[in-house]
Design a protein around this motif. Sequence first.
Motif, mmCIF file in Angstrom:
data_model
loop_
_atom_site.group_PDB
_atom_site.id
_atom_site.type_symbol
_atom_site.label_atom_id
_atom_site.label_comp_id
_atom_site.label_asym_id
_atom_site.label_seq_id
_atom_site.Cartn_x
_atom_site.Cartn_y
_atom_site.Cartn_z
ATOM 1 N N ALA A 169 5.154 -12.663 39.607
ATOM 2 C CA ALA A 169 3.923 -12.508 40.395
ATOM 3 C C ALA A 169 4.097 -11.387 41.428
ATOM 4 C CB ALA A 169 3.559 -13.818 41.082
ATOM 5 N N GLU A 170 5.261 -11.317 42.035
ATOM 6 C CA GLU A 170 5.520 -10.259 43.018
ATOM 7 C C GLU A 170 5.682 -8.906 42.338
ATOM 8 O OE1 GLU A 170 8.180 -11.072 46.362
ATOM 9 O OE2 GLU A 170 8.113 -13.197 45.787
ATOM 10 N N LEU A 171 6.257 -8.878 41.152
ATOM 11 C CA LEU A 171 6.350 -7.615 40.417
ATOM 12 C C LEU A 171 4.953 -7.098 40.096
ATOM 13 C CD1 LEU A 171 7.904 -5.389 38.965
ATOM 14 C CD2 LEU A 171 8.044 -6.913 36.959
ATOM 15 N N ARG A 172 4.062 -7.998 39.685
ATOM 16 C CA ARG A 172 2.678 -7.564 39.427
ATOM 17 C C ARG A 172 2.058 -6.976 40.698
ATOM 18 N NH1 ARG A 172 2.954 -12.348 36.421
ATOM 19 N NH2 ARG A 172 1.839 -13.564 37.999
ATOM 20 N N GLU A 173 2.305 -7.599 41.845
ATOM 21 C CA GLU A 173 1.791 -7.070 43.120
ATOM 22 C C GLU A 173 2.339 -5.673 43.397
ATOM 23 O OE1 GLU A 173 2.779 -9.862 46.202
ATOM 24 O OE2 GLU A 173 1.458 -11.417 45.398
ATOM 25 N N VAL A 174 3.628 -5.484 43.174
ATOM 26 C CA VAL A 174 4.257 -4.172 43.390
ATOM 27 C C VAL A 174 3.574 -3.112 42.529
ATOM 28 C CG1 VAL A 174 6.379 -2.834 43.010
ATOM 29 C CG2 VAL A 174 6.502 -5.059 44.148
ATOM 30 N N LEU A 175 3.362 -3.426 41.270
ATOM 31 C CA LEU A 175 2.710 -2.472 40.363
ATOM 32 C C LEU A 175 1.282 -2.169 40.808
ATOM 33 C CD1 LEU A 175 4.150 -3.962 37.081
ATOM 34 C CD2 LEU A 175 4.573 -1.641 37.899
ATOM 35 N N GLU A 176 0.560 -3.185 41.214
ATOM 36 C CA GLU A 176 -0.818 -2.974 41.676
ATOM 37 C C GLU A 176 -0.843 -2.156 42.963
ATOM 38 O OE1 GLU A 176 -2.167 -7.029 41.677
ATOM 39 O OE2 GLU A 176 -2.661 -6.952 39.532
ATOM 40 N N GLU A 177 0.131 -2.383 43.861
ATOM 41 C CA GLU A 177 0.223 -1.607 45.101
ATOM 42 C C GLU A 177 0.511 -0.135 44.823
ATOM 43 O OE1 GLU A 177 3.141 -3.800 47.356
ATOM 44 O OE2 GLU A 177 1.718 -5.439 47.745
ATOM 45 N N LEU A 178 1.099 0.161 43.684
ATOM 46 C CA LEU A 178 1.338 1.546 43.285
ATOM 47 C C LEU A 178 0.079 2.190 42.688
ATOM 48 C CD1 LEU A 178 4.891 1.226 41.676
ATOM 49 C CD2 LEU A 178 4.293 2.433 43.799
ATOM 50 N N GLY A 179 -1.020 1.432 42.639
ATOM 51 C CA GLY A 179 -2.276 1.957 42.132
ATOM 52 C C GLY A 179 -2.425 1.852 40.624
ATOM 53 N N LEU A 180 -1.583 1.042 40.002
ATOM 54 C CA LEU A 180 -1.641 0.868 38.552
ATOM 55 C C LEU A 180 -2.623 -0.243 38.218
ATOM 56 C CD1 LEU A 180 2.205 1.148 38.083
ATOM 57 C CD2 LEU A 180 0.494 2.959 37.806
ATOM 58 N N SER A 181 -3.234 -0.185 37.062
ATOM 59 C CA SER A 181 -4.237 -1.175 36.685
ATOM 60 C C SER A 181 -3.834 -1.898 35.410
ATOM 61 C CB SER A 181 -5.599 -0.488 36.495
ATOM 62 O OG SER A 181 -5.521 0.461 35.450
ATOM 63 N N GLY A 182 -4.584 -2.942 35.068
ATOM 64 C CA GLY A 182 -4.315 -3.694 33.857
ATOM 65 C C GLY A 182 -2.918 -4.272 33.827
ATOM 66 N N VAL A 183 -2.419 -4.650 34.978
ATOM 67 C CA VAL A 183 -1.037 -5.108 35.121
ATOM 68 C C VAL A 183 -0.871 -6.516 34.551
ATOM 69 C CG1 VAL A 183 0.761 -5.705 36.785
ATOM 70 C CG2 VAL A 183 -0.636 -3.656 37.139
ATOM 71 N N ALA A 184 0.184 -6.706 33.789
ATOM 72 C CA ALA A 184 0.563 -8.022 33.270
ATOM 73 C C ALA A 184 2.080 -8.036 33.106
ATOM 74 C CB ALA A 184 -0.110 -8.298 31.928
ATOM 75 N N THR A 185 2.651 -9.226 33.131
ATOM 76 C CA THR A 185 4.086 -9.361 32.878
ATOM 77 C C THR A 185 4.281 -10.239 31.659
ATOM 78 O OG1 THR A 185 4.181 -11.168 34.481
ATOM 79 C CG2 THR A 185 4.857 -8.983 35.257
ATOM 80 N N TYR A 186 5.461 -10.097 31.067
ATOM 81 C CA TYR A 186 5.806 -10.884 29.888
ATOM 82 C C TYR A 186 7.192 -11.461 30.113
ATOM 83 C CZ TYR A 186 7.018 -12.083 25.092
ATOM 84 O OH TYR A 186 7.413 -12.750 23.965
ATOM 85 N N LEU A 187 7.283 -12.764 30.022
ATOM 86 C CA LEU A 187 8.516 -13.498 30.288
ATOM 87 C C LEU A 187 8.985 -13.230 31.711
ATOM 88 C CD1 LEU A 187 10.368 -12.919 26.884
ATOM 89 C CD2 LEU A 187 8.997 -14.887 27.554
ATOM 90 N N GLY A 188 10.098 -13.794 32.080
ATOM 91 C CA GLY A 188 10.598 -13.616 33.437
ATOM 92 C C GLY A 188 11.772 -12.679 33.503
ATOM 93 N N SER A 189 11.970 -11.896 32.456
ATOM 94 C CA SER A 189 13.177 -11.076 32.376
ATOM 95 C C SER A 189 12.932 -9.592 32.618
ATOM 96 C CB SER A 189 13.842 -11.281 31.016
ATOM 97 O OG SER A 189 12.934 -10.988 29.973
ATOM 98 N N GLY A 190 11.807 -9.257 33.219
ATOM 99 C CA GLY A 190 11.590 -7.871 33.609
ATOM 100 C C GLY A 190 10.828 -7.023 32.629
#
Length: 182
Positions: free
Chosen positions: A23-44
């Motif tokens: 959830a925090e990684l998604r926030e980091v990506l969104e704060e960088l101005g990236l869109s359509g952010v999603a994560t897959y599994l918990g391994s990065g």
Amino acid sequence: MSTRYAALLRGINVGGHRKVPMAELREVLEELGLSGVATYLGSGNAVFTSDSADERTLTRNLERAIERRFGFAVDCLVRDAAYLRSIADDCPFPAATLEARQLHVTYFSEGVDPERFSAIDRAAFAPEEFRLGDRALYLYAPDGLGRSKLADVLARPGLTKGIVATSRNWNTVLKLVELTTD
């Protein structure tokens, strides 16, 4: 024009170390101005859309943002959808006939000279085998990665000195293709 990308983070959330909650990684990506952010599994594994066509800049920006947010450095690779598709399409092993646990891809930050791997006695590890691709190494391990003696040799620091290398199983390889396809 916007491009879909995957970010592959190396060595996070393993054994309780270097925790990066998705959830925090998604926030980091969104704060960088990236869109359509999603994560897959918990391994990065994360996917996103960007107007930038510069994978190196996207990678550097992500690495800096992660270090600011979590207080430790994390090596990352950013690859576009076309590259991810080509890795799946160019697999030198019969992926459709194998179990996903038998096939892995190690992504490299840059192309590698096959000479790096020339000292490995490939016959000594049969039926396990590896082949190099475009900034990637394909590993066939019929008994899975956990039992692979070849994987242990390939993971030695000397073989990947000076480059970032991070591995994914075949299911994740295919899922990242799916998640980056419009």
